[in-house]
Design a protein around this motif. Sequence first.
Motif, PDB file in Angstrom:
ATOM      1  N   UNK A  23      -8.623 -12.969   1.278  1.00 32.06           N
ATOM      2  CA  UNK A  23      -7.573 -12.023   1.671  1.00 32.06           C
ATOM      3  C   UNK A  23      -7.129 -12.187   3.117  1.00 32.06           C
ATOM      4  N   UNK A 117     -13.588   2.509   1.457  1.00 31.73           N
ATOM      5  CA  UNK A 117     -12.398   1.749   1.086  1.00 31.73           C
ATOM      6  C   UNK A 117     -11.867   0.896   2.241  1.00 31.73           C
ATOM      7  N   UNK A 121     -10.751  -6.138   0.135  1.00 30.39           N
ATOM      8  CA  UNK A 121     -10.733  -6.604  -1.255  1.00 30.39           C
ATOM      9  C   UNK A 121     -11.181  -8.061  -1.275  1.00 30.39           C
ATOM     10  N   UNK A 123     -12.588 -11.634  -3.574  1.00 24.45           N
ATOM     11  CA  UNK A 123     -12.328 -12.404  -4.789  1.00 24.45           C
ATOM     12  C   UNK A 123     -13.650 -12.977  -5.306  1.00 24.45           C
ATOM     13  N   UNK A 188      -8.477  -1.781 -15.250  1.00 26.49           N
ATOM     14  CA  UNK A 188      -7.616  -0.804 -14.580  1.00 26.49           C
ATOM     15  C   UNK A 188      -7.952   0.609 -15.066  1.00 26.49           C
ATOM     16  N   UNK A 191     -11.035   1.755 -13.221  1.00 24.86           N
ATOM     17  CA  UNK A 191     -10.759   2.137 -11.822  1.00 24.86           C
ATOM     18  C   UNK A 191     -10.012   3.463 -11.757  1.00 24.86           C
ATOM     19  N   UNK A 192      -9.051   3.643 -12.658  1.00 23.68           N
ATOM     20  CA  UNK A 192      -8.303   4.905 -12.658  1.00 23.68           C
ATOM     21  C   UNK A 192      -9.220   6.076 -12.982  1.00 23.68           C
ATOM     22  N   UNK A 193     -10.181   5.857 -13.870  1.00 26.59           N
ATOM     23  CA  UNK A 193     -11.126   6.936 -14.194  1.00 26.59           C
ATOM     24  C   UNK A 193     -11.909   7.339 -12.944  1.00 26.59           C
ATOM     25  N   UNK A 195     -11.024   6.776  -9.685  1.00 28.91           N
ATOM     26  CA  UNK A 195     -10.165   7.304  -8.619  1.00 28.91           C
ATOM     27  C   UNK A 195      -9.565   8.662  -8.993  1.00 28.91           C
ATOM     28  N   UNK A 196      -9.531   8.971 -10.315  1.00 26.67           N
ATOM     29  CA  UNK A 196      -9.035  10.279 -10.745  1.00 26.67           C
ATOM     30  C   UNK A 196     -10.076  11.375 -10.523  1.00 26.67           C
ATOM     31  N   UNK A 198     -12.046  13.836  -8.541  1.00 29.65           N
ATOM     32  CA  UNK A 198     -11.903  14.392  -7.188  1.00 29.65           C
ATOM     33  C   UNK A 198     -13.121  14.116  -6.305  1.00 29.65           C
ATOM     34  N   UNK A 278     -15.145  -0.523  -8.232  1.00 27.64           N
ATOM     35  CA  UNK A 278     -13.732  -0.790  -7.942  1.00 27.64           C
ATOM     36  C   UNK A 278     -13.545  -2.203  -7.406  1.00 27.64           C
ATOM     37  N   UNK A 279     -14.359  -2.568  -6.420  1.00 26.09           N
ATOM     38  CA  UNK A 279     -14.163  -3.863  -5.759  1.00 26.09           C
ATOM     39  C   UNK A 279     -14.488  -5.045  -6.672  1.00 26.09           C
ATOM     40  N   UNK A 282     -11.882  -5.409  -9.297  1.00 27.24           N
ATOM     41  CA  UNK A 282     -10.662  -5.924  -8.662  1.00 27.24           C
ATOM     42  C   UNK A 282     -10.762  -7.436  -8.484  1.00 27.24           C
TER      43      UNK A 282
ATOM     44  N   UNK B 218      -5.960   8.960 -18.212  1.00 28.63           N
ATOM     45  CA  UNK B 218      -6.984   7.925 -18.404  1.00 28.63           C
ATOM     46  C   UNK B 218      -7.275   7.746 -19.894  1.00 28.63           C
ATOM     47  N   UNK B 249      -4.178  -7.490  -2.332  1.00 27.73           N
ATOM     48  CA  UNK B 249      -5.550  -7.302  -1.864  1.00 27.73           C
ATOM     49  C   UNK B 249      -5.811  -5.825  -1.574  1.00 27.73           C
ATOM     50  N   UNK B 251      -5.647  -1.746  -4.017  1.00 28.05           N
ATOM     51  CA  UNK B 251      -5.865  -1.128  -5.319  1.00 28.05           C
ATOM     52  C   UNK B 251      -4.595  -0.546  -5.922  1.00 28.05           C
TER      53      UNK B 251
END
Lengths: 369, 369
Positions: A23, A117, A121, A123, A188, A191-193, A195-196, A198, A278-279, A282, B218, B249, B251
């Motif tokens: 990156x 965070x 990111x 690879x 995805x 990750x959304x689960x 990040x959703x 709280x 997450x990472x 990704x 989700x 790079x 989310x």
Amino acid sequence: MAGSATITASDVLELSEPLPLDGGQQLEGVRIAYEAYGQLNAARTNAIFVAHATTGDQHLASPHPITGKPGWWDRMVGPGKPIDTDRFYVLCANVIGGCMGSTGPSSLALDGKPYAMRFPVITVRDMVRAHVALLEALDIRTLHAIVGGSMGGMQALSLAANWPHIPERVLAIASTATMAAQNIAFQEVGRQAIMADPEWQGGDYYGTGRAPDSGLAVARMAAHITYLSEDSLTEKFGRRLQDREAKSFGFDADFEVESYLRHQGLAFTTRFDANSYLYITRAMSYFDLEEEQGGKLAEAFARTAAKFCVVSFDTDWLYPTQQSRKLVHVLSAAGAAVSFVELSAPFGHDSFLLDVPALDRVVTGFLSQ
Amino acid sequence: MAGSATITASDVLELSEPLPLDGGQQLEGVRIAYEAYGQLNAARTNAIFVAHATTGDQHLASPHPITGKPGWWDRMVGPGKPIDTDRFYVLCANVIGGCMGSTGPSSLALDGKPYAMRFPVITVRDMVRAHVALLEALDIRTLHAIVGGSMGGMQALSLAANWPHIPERVLAIASTATMAAQNIAFQEVGRQAIMADPEWQGGDYYGTGRAPDSGLAVARMAAHITYLSEDSLTEKFGRRLQDREAKSFGFDADFEVESYLRHQGLAFTTRFDANSYLYITRAMSYFDLEEEQGGKLAEAFARTAAKFCVVSFDTDWLYPTQQSRKLVHVLSAAGAAVSFVELSAPFGHDSFLLDVPALDRVVTGFLSQ
């Protein structure tokens, strides 16, 4: 699982130089937690590196420090086993971005606070770059083999393409050279689960006494289904009820498969860091060896003299055989020595971790070639 | 989506009698929102009931009141179309448990407050029982056909098994007589995603100005992947980036498929109630026609003179052909007149909703038999 980075008893190497990343950033003070089994010979030519999968770690053949369970490939690695520690010096390192001792989002940054965070990111090639630094530190110039399943297979291929003189043998199991759209999609969702939730708090949950366990558990549940075959789920659970005679007409886990999944999700949160999830996912979604090599994957593989062995499983719908076959075509086009086998095994993608004697024979045979 | 029950312009029937449920309870004051297309003939013999899928509704061939999009089977239902409204009187009703006008968890209970999780757990047969009550209210004794895909197919089979004298033809598309373990598993993930969202508030989110939209999104994202084939995802999105030249790079939704899924998840929350999602998926996971018929499914089907047509799609991995084939064997064993076709279509489970001309021909042909 905040702060787990301190719980490992593995060896830890701290890199003296910053690690450059794909990156464009550099990572300072990188620590790599690893385990080694067997003896390195005098010529330093008998090392095998085992690369772990998404949520694996360096506890390849030693009990996991949190769960107490046997190493994740205990059945494959040990004295007299297919990856024979009487013959080979076997290394396994936690990937960077992970949470078992290698530098990742839960590690402390230079300011003394967890990266969260702010962690760059990474690879799959970045993970492998860290492993190469470990090999250099151990004065290991060549590997008898690199072996890996799933994301471990991606690392094996990345090593061969980018550090062609290191591996003599490359064994990629249930893997791919390019993450497909469906896999990107499932990751995805995971990750959304997270990040959703709280409790994720933008990733800054370390030290708050809270963590996005609910989101991480949902991510794990969804992923876990993809690791199994439909038939194995039917075989293992079918529509059997969990500890009851009749359906509850409620939202408890009536079915065994529901109870099992809830357990899998919950158990995962005790051993894994949500930001690491997450990472690492990704990094996997970014994995496209052909793009990385400027569309010239065959050329990349033409630079190595390594022998390749590619293994797929007939019930693996997450990394189906066609993806392995595509890889084999590229390797053949590159003039590489490649063998390919699709094994019949009932367990879906997870077959590489489970009792598949045919895989043992393939591994044993390939490492003896 | 709290309170959506008021937004429909469909006809609504209120049942004068309580509706008995498989769980042992009764539901009072049941409302059934439905749409009708075409004219009922004088003999009242030309009605076709179309049963909708998990997140479908009665807006079969009329614009959806929230999204403004064409009816979900607009391509199949209308003048001169395979389900020809010039010939047939076509009915479609929102299932009970739903959120488009039929009584569900967002409806007001007798105490004037929304049921929320006080709504009883229902079964697919309960949904059909409500539809039968609708037919009785409309003085329709027999159906020229009942037609449905996915959960709609389950309703079609349930009608034939439990009210054998009503349907003359039963068309079950991309469906099953028994929910398999993998499907139960995916639906459990969706429910857990919703219930893990603190905004779910134990289901009592109506009127709070908050709703478990993140969890519902989700759930939808995970389900949506299962509706598509791997090849269609690759074909449609591959690894293309979304409105950018290079990976970020970060989310953000770098890949088109990520962006698409996020959009699908978000859009779903504007038209669907999270509690309805819980109840409807619960009903599906409970669906096991054989168990319901005391293990004597063939006997159940022996009571009907209906002709059956079973359709599967070769790329549907959620309700794969083998499940349809199993159903066909049972129907054959029951002595039923059954035709079966596996259609080749690229879209996975969603093929029944999309442009598959071969399906149109099958529907046209079967309804003319």
